[in-house]
Design an enzyme around this catalytic site. Sequence first.
Site, PDB file in Angstrom:
ATOM      1  N   ASP A   9     -26.304 -18.677  -6.294  1.00  0.00           N
ATOM      2  CA  ASP A   9     -27.216 -19.778  -6.561  1.00  0.00           C
ATOM      3  C   ASP A   9     -28.293 -19.591  -6.114  1.00  0.00           C
ATOM      4  O   ASP A   9     -29.063 -18.577  -5.202  1.00  0.00           O
ATOM      5  CB  ASP A   9     -26.150 -20.629  -5.257  1.00  0.00           C
ATOM      6  CG  ASP A   9     -27.054 -21.907  -5.049  1.00  0.00           C
ATOM      7  OD1 ASP A   9     -27.804 -22.683  -5.851  1.00  0.00           O
ATOM      8  OD2 ASP A   9     -25.981 -22.376  -5.111  1.00  0.00           O
ATOM      9  N   ASP A  10     -29.430 -20.282  -7.010  1.00  0.00           N
ATOM     10  CA  ASP A  10     -31.160 -20.095  -6.981  1.00  0.00           C
ATOM     11  C   ASP A  10     -31.133 -20.134  -6.140  1.00  0.00           C
ATOM     12  O   ASP A  10     -32.496 -20.475  -5.449  1.00  0.00           O
ATOM     13  CB  ASP A  10     -31.847 -20.120  -8.152  1.00  0.00           C
ATOM     14  CG  ASP A  10     -31.180 -21.393  -9.137  1.00  0.00           C
ATOM     15  OD1 ASP A  10     -30.099 -22.295  -8.177  1.00  0.00           O
ATOM     16  OD2 ASP A  10     -31.745 -21.087 -10.475  1.00  0.00           O
ATOM     17  N   ASP A  53     -23.215 -21.063  -8.961  1.00  0.00           N
ATOM     18  CA  ASP A  53     -23.234 -22.328  -9.191  1.00  0.00           C
ATOM     19  C   ASP A  53     -23.680 -22.978 -10.772  1.00  0.00           C
ATOM     20  O   ASP A  53     -24.719 -21.811 -11.319  1.00  0.00           O
ATOM     21  CB  ASP A  53     -25.075 -22.947  -8.144  1.00  0.00           C
ATOM     22  CG  ASP A  53     -25.349 -24.140  -8.763  1.00  0.00           C
ATOM     23  OD1 ASP A  53     -24.848 -24.904  -7.573  1.00  0.00           O
ATOM     24  OD2 ASP A  53     -26.194 -24.027  -9.235  1.00  0.00           O
ATOM     25  N   ASP A 329      11.776   5.432   9.494  1.00  0.00           N
ATOM     26  CA  ASP A 329      13.096   5.576  10.146  1.00  0.00           C
ATOM     27  C   ASP A 329      13.694   4.907  10.625  1.00  0.00           C
ATOM     28  O   ASP A 329      13.382   5.019  11.188  1.00  0.00           O
ATOM     29  CB  ASP A 329      12.361   7.303  10.615  1.00  0.00           C
ATOM     30  CG  ASP A 329      14.101   8.777  10.124  1.00  0.00           C
ATOM     31  OD1 ASP A 329      13.357   9.477   9.212  1.00  0.00           O
ATOM     32  OD2 ASP A 329      14.324   8.731  11.321  1.00  0.00           O
ATOM     33  N   ASN A 337      26.480   8.215   9.770  1.00  0.00           N
ATOM     34  CA  ASN A 337      27.512   9.113   9.142  1.00  0.00           C
ATOM     35  C   ASN A 337      28.357  10.066  10.013  1.00  0.00           C
ATOM     36  O   ASN A 337      29.454  10.090   9.452  1.00  0.00           O
ATOM     37  CB  ASN A 337      26.472   9.771   8.391  1.00  0.00           C
ATOM     38  CG  ASN A 337      25.487   9.978   7.012  1.00  0.00           C
ATOM     39  OD1 ASN A 337      25.900   8.692   6.445  1.00  0.00           O
ATOM     40  ND2 ASN A 337      24.292  10.106   7.188  1.00  0.00           N
ATOM     41  N   ASP A 346      25.696   5.218   3.288  1.00  0.00           N
ATOM     42  CA  ASP A 346      24.512   4.330   1.849  1.00  0.00           C
ATOM     43  C   ASP A 346      24.611   3.159   1.853  1.00  0.00           C
ATOM     44  O   ASP A 346      23.684   2.437   1.839  1.00  0.00           O
ATOM     45  CB  ASP A 346      25.800   4.823   0.952  1.00  0.00           C
ATOM     46  CG  ASP A 346      25.876   6.416   0.457  1.00  0.00           C
ATOM     47  OD1 ASP A 346      24.696   7.123   1.128  1.00  0.00           O
ATOM     48  OD2 ASP A 346      26.760   7.345  -0.448  1.00  0.00           O
ATOM     49  N   GLU A 372      16.344   9.319   5.707  1.00  0.00           N
ATOM     50  CA  GLU A 372      16.423   8.258   6.098  1.00  0.00           C
ATOM     51  C   GLU A 372      15.605   7.743   6.333  1.00  0.00           C
ATOM     52  O   GLU A 372      14.954   6.628   7.191  1.00  0.00           O
ATOM     53  CB  GLU A 372      17.516   7.766   7.485  1.00  0.00           C
ATOM     54  CG  GLU A 372      17.074   8.440   8.321  1.00  0.00           C
ATOM     55  CD  GLU A 372      17.693   9.875   8.156  1.00  0.00           C
ATOM     56  OE1 GLU A 372      17.486  11.031   9.291  1.00  0.00           O
ATOM     57  OE2 GLU A 372      17.839  10.413   7.415  1.00  0.00           O
TER      58      GLU A 372
END
Length: 467
Positions: A9-10, A53, A329, A337, A346, A372
């Site tokens: 904007d001037d 502007d 993690d 497991n 899984d 994991e």
Amino acid sequence: MAGRILIVDDQTGGRLCLRVRLTEARYDVTAAASGAEALAALASAPADLAIVDATLGDVPAAELCRRMKADPGLRDIPVLILSDSRDRAGRIAALRAGAEDVMAKPVLDAALLARVRSLLRVRETRSETRRRDQTAAGFGFAEAPASFEDPGRIALVAADAATGDRWRDGLGGLVPDRVEMLSPDAALDEADRARAADAFVIDADLPRPGGGLSLVTDLRSRPGTRHAAILFAHRDEDAGAGAAALDLGANDLLPVHADPAEIAIRLRAQLDRKRESDRLRRTVEDGLRLAATDALTGLFNRRYALAYLDRVAREAATRGQPYAVMLADLDHFKRVNDTLGHAAGDVVLRTVATRIRDALRGADMVARLGGEEFLIVMPETDFARALPAAERLCRAVADQPVPLAQGAGAQAASVRVTVSIGVAVGGGPGSDLFETPHALIEKADRALYRAKAQGRNTVTADRPEAA
């Protein structure tokens, strides 16, 4: 800060007034007093949004916008033009030059800030599109631009037949797309069609509970219409409805009595953006599936993730903005497991991957590094935003047990799991210019080790005050 905004904007008073309003809203604001000064400022430090502007002394605002859109380094920056005039020709010229919107002054704070939020989301989407396209190109899977695009489908949802007829008749010959008039119920049925409408023009004054705003919410919440372009048509005196629509997910605003040429320009721009996003999703889902995704979880794999992280780091260095890296993690995964079997393991990995992905922003990237362990990359994110996000990920994983299918640990119907997360942040003011993304991963890994030592299911950051 939520985003970097350049005011052009001037008039000193105009710049100061706008700077105060945006700074109070926690934006990072810079200013330029001319078009030439703006282009020089953008060349040295790209912004996320330019607010211009309309009455610049050295160059018309539309011409400044045209120059920005012609520059590959600046074309993705949204441009919002503020004008004292409601001149139809000037408004359409600015939109044709590539401006995202032209707002008449004086602009209410609520309307301005809603538009700013909306355009910053546009900028984030464009940046993510470019980033993923470039990463895909590095794998040799970049999709060639289509030489021909099928016509789109545009659904007009008007409050009355006269408004709908005026929209449809006005668009005749101005857009190559198929234009249909739909009732609100028929618009909702689009979510179940094989090919939903590509764009919706929704009247604010629909005769239904919540009016047009409730339809915007419904369309955004349904998978079949989630990615459609939505233009919300409201009356000039009801700026609050327009602001609410933008925050609910509308892509653009229209005056109910907008000139057909303006409606056509805005529709064309939104359809182009939708097609670009659709191409990105096809590239990621199809071209990169085998080369860049993990077969078990469907997340990105290590190879893609590291290439993506390199690109985010380079972009952060160029723009002087931070980015966050997290390592997550699973806690005691070996126990799952060993006691329930690898089939159950899984299931746990797939479920945790989905929970992490769903808890992140669209601009964030999550990958399975192996075993994991998961890597999360969050562009334009500092510790103030990364740490709450990491805490949210911990809760997303831990709040509900993982259900186990028959044959996957049959001795248990479900299992509770948690994750520990290490967080590191690179880029931004005061950062080490020579720090590599690999070094940042090492920092996150050290933080992850501390999180495990502190009892698991927790978040730890690697930063000076935490060392």
